[in-house]
Design a protein around this motif. Sequence first.
Motif, short mmCIF file in Angstrom:
data_model
loop_
_atom_site.label_atom_id
_atom_site.label_comp_id
_atom_site.label_asym_id
_atom_site.label_seq_id
_atom_site.Cartn_x
_atom_site.Cartn_y
_atom_site.Cartn_z
N GLN A 23 0.88 -1.17 0.00
CA GLN A 23 0.00 0.00 0.00
C GLN A 23 0.92 1.22 0.00
O GLN A 23 1.77 1.34 0.88
CB GLN A 23 -0.84 -0.02 1.28
CG GLN A 23 -1.70 1.21 1.47
CD GLN A 23 -2.75 1.01 2.56
OE1 GLN A 23 -2.50 0.36 3.57
NE2 GLN A 23 -3.92 1.57 2.35
N PRO A 24 0.78 2.11 -0.97
CA PRO A 24 1.74 3.21 -1.07
C PRO A 24 1.47 4.30 -0.04
O PRO A 24 0.94 5.37 -0.35
CB PRO A 24 1.53 3.72 -2.50
CG PRO A 24 0.13 3.34 -2.85
CD PRO A 24 -0.23 2.14 -2.05
N VAL A 25 1.88 4.02 1.17
CA VAL A 25 1.61 4.90 2.31
C VAL A 25 2.09 6.32 2.06
O VAL A 25 1.38 7.29 2.30
CB VAL A 25 2.28 4.33 3.58
CG1 VAL A 25 2.22 5.32 4.73
CG2 VAL A 25 1.60 3.03 3.98
N GLN A 26 3.28 6.40 1.54
CA GLN A 26 3.85 7.73 1.35
C GLN A 26 3.05 8.57 0.37
O GLN A 26 2.72 9.73 0.65
CB GLN A 26 5.30 7.58 0.85
CG GLN A 26 6.05 8.87 0.89
CD GLN A 26 7.50 8.63 1.31
OE1 GLN A 26 7.83 7.57 1.86
NE2 GLN A 26 8.34 9.61 1.05
N GLN A 27 2.70 7.98 -0.75
CA GLN A 27 1.90 8.72 -1.72
C GLN A 27 0.55 9.11 -1.14
O GLN A 27 0.05 10.22 -1.37
CB GLN A 27 1.64 7.90 -2.99
CG GLN A 27 2.79 7.92 -3.97
CD GLN A 27 3.66 6.70 -3.81
OE1 GLN A 27 3.96 6.29 -2.67
NE2 GLN A 27 4.08 6.11 -4.89
#
Lengths: 333, 333
Positions: free
Chosen positions: B290-294
Motif C-alpha cells: 500500500q503506497p503509504v507515502q503517496q
Amino acid sequence: MTVTLKEVAELAGVSRSAVSRTFTDGASVSDKTRRKVEKAATKLGYTPNILARGLTTRRTKLIGLVSNNFHNPIFLEVFDQFTRKLQGVGLRPLLVNLSDETDPEASVRMLRQYSVDGVVVASSTLPPGFSKAFKDAGVPVVNSFGRYSTAPEFHVVGIDNVECGRMAALEFAKRGYKHVAFLGGPDTATSTQDRFKGFSGEISQNPDMEMTVSYAKAYSFEAGREEMQRLLNIRPLAEAYFCGDDVLSIGVLSAIEDAGLNVPGDIGIIGLNDMEMAGWQNINLTTIRQPVQQIINSSVELIVSMLEDPARYPEARLFPCEVIERGTLRPVS
Amino acid sequence: MTVTLKEVAELAGVSRSAVSRTFTDGASVSDKTRRKVEKAATKLGYTPNILARGLTTRRTKLIGLVSNNFHNPIFLEVFDQFTRKLQGVGLRPLLVNLSDETDPEASVRMLRQYSVDGVVVASSTLPPGFSKAFKDAGVPVVNSFGRYSTAPEFHVVGIDNVECGRMAALEFAKRGYKHVAFLGGPDTATSTQDRFKGFSGEISQNPDMEMTVSYAKAYSFEAGREEMQRLLNIRPLAEAYFCGDDVLSIGVLSAIEDAGLNVPGDIGIIGLNDMEMAGWQNINLTTIRQPVQQIINSSVELIVSMLEDPARYPEARLFPCEVIERGTLRPVS
DNA sequence: TTCCATTTTGCAACCGGTTGCAAAATGGAA
DNA sequence: TTCCATTTTGCAACCGGTTGCAAAATGGAA
C-alpha cells in the motif's frame, strides 16, 4: 458560521459575562440565568472557543509532545499511552516530529507561538540541552525516558539505565555465561552510555567473566542485524549478548538465525523494553521490562502538577525494571 | 514574561500595526520601518502569538490528526509521515486518539473548540459517518486510508481495496493454488469487506478454484494467530491464505510455525501493507504494498488546497498497489 | 416594612493580535 | 518649487473570550 458568546447572550437575554460565567467552573451565576444560558447554548450549538479563552486565562490545554523516535515500535505504545492519558485529564497533544529538524530553538519558538501549557519530551536519545531549552524559556517541561540525574534541572521520568545494565550482567552471571557482550545502541545516546556503565561495572566484579563491547548505529532492526553479522565473523563469539533494546535484539536474532546458529543453544540474547512484539510467540525474547505505562502516567501527573505550580522543584522519578524471562537465554543451572 | 506586539512597537518607536505588518506576508511596510521593527523584535525575542492571530485571520495552522489505530505498527510509519509532511507545509498536528471514545460528536466539538483549520481522519476501520460529521460541521476533512466511493461526500485518499482482493486472487491463481482462503480482518471494517468482494469475485471466475472464508477479530498479531490456530484444526487446510494485513499475517505465520508446518512449502501466505517489518529477513513476507507515502503526500496536498477553497469539490484519490514478492508464496510454476 | 449582609449582574477594559480607512509621507514630473 | 499619484502609516474597531469592580438584586432578621 461558528456561533459565539454574543449570540448566546442575545438569545438568552443576558450579558456576555453571564454566558462566560456559566461556562467557567466556580464562577458566580444564579441557577436561573445558568438555565437560560444553557438552553440558548444548546439551541445554537455553542461551544466556547478555547483559544480565545486562552488569551486571557493563559491556559490553552495544549501540550507539546516532542519526539524523534518515529521508527521504534515501542513508541507507538508510547504515543498511544500519552495521547490517552493527556486526553484523560483534558489536555491535547500537539505532536512534534523532530526527525527532520535538530535545532531545539526552532521547536521552542514554535511551541511558544502556540502558547502550549507544557511540553513532554519523549525520547531517550535527545541531548539533555533540548529539554533545558524549554525550561529556560519558562515552559513547563518533563523529559520522559530521559537520563536520570541526582541534580536534575528539569523533571525527568524514566528508568535507571545503569541499574538495567547491572541487571543484565547479573542475569548472565546467574546463568553461568562467561564470555558476554554488550551490544549497545548508538554510543552517543545517554541511555547506551549508562547501560554500559552498569553492565561493565558489574562484569568487572566477576573475575571469571570477560566482556566484549560494540555499538549498533541505531536502535533499529537493521542496525542490530548489521552489527551482529559483523560480530559473527569474529572469533571467539561471545556466549550471550545484552542488546540495546528489543527491536535491535530482533535484528540480532535474525542475523544469528541466518548464520545457522541456535538461540539460546549457541548464543543467548537479552533485550530491553519489553515492547509488545517481544512477547510474540515467534520472537519470544527474554528482556528487561521498562514500565512504559508507569513512566507515562507519572509524566502526565507531573505535567499536570506543573500547570498549577510552574516553579515546582525539578524532580527525577525512576521506576524499577524487571527481567521478563522468555526463550532467548539458557535456563539457570 | 512573554513579549508582545506592543512592547516591540514601543521599542521600535512605531505603531502596533507596523509591527503586525512586518510579520504578515504581503503587508505594506517600508524597508525602513521593517528594519526598525526587526531589530527591536530580535532584541526582545518577539515571536507572534499564532493563536491570537488566528482569532482575526481564522487560521490557526492546526490540523486535527484523528486515528484509532494505535496498535498496528504500520501506523507508526503513518504518524511519522503525516507529522513530517504537515510540518513541512507549516501546519501542526493536534493528535486525537480515538481508542477510548467512540462518539464522533465529541471529537468534532473538541476540534472545533480548538478552531483547527482542517482534519485528517487516518483510519481504515472508522465508519464513514465519522468523517462526514466533520464535513457537516464545516470543517475541511480528508479521510486517509478510507473507503473509496464513486460519489464521495468528503475527500478520500487511499487504495482500491476491491482491486487488492482481486490482485491477491490472481497471484494465487498464477501460482497454481487451488484451494485458497480469505482470512480477513474484522468483517465490520469496510476495507475487509471490499477486499473480500474483489477476492471472491475473482476466485469465482475460476471454476477449478475453491475458497474458504474467515475473519480475525482485529488487524493484530494475536487475532491472526488465534484465528489460524482455529483453522489449523479443521481439515482440509487451504493451500494459501490472503490475510487481512501484514501484522495479522505475522500472527498467522507464527501459528503455522508452531504447528510444525512450513511456509511456503505447506502453506502460502500473502499479506497487505508492506510495513517495514514485512521486509525484515526473519519475516520476509510476500505482501501487497500500500503506497503509504503517496497516500499521505496526497492527503496533505488536499488538506492544504482545502484551506484555500473549503468548498472544494469532494474527490476520491486512489493509488495503485503492487505485489511485493518475498518468501511466503511458492514460485510461479 | 426596613435594614443590611451576601449574592448576582453588567459594564468596560483587557488578552495579543489584524485590518479598513483616512491622513500623512514620499517621490517623480512639470 | 508645485502638484499629484502612489506608498506608508496610525487610529480605532474588531476577533471571541474573561474578569475586577461597582451597582443591583436577593433574602433573612428584626
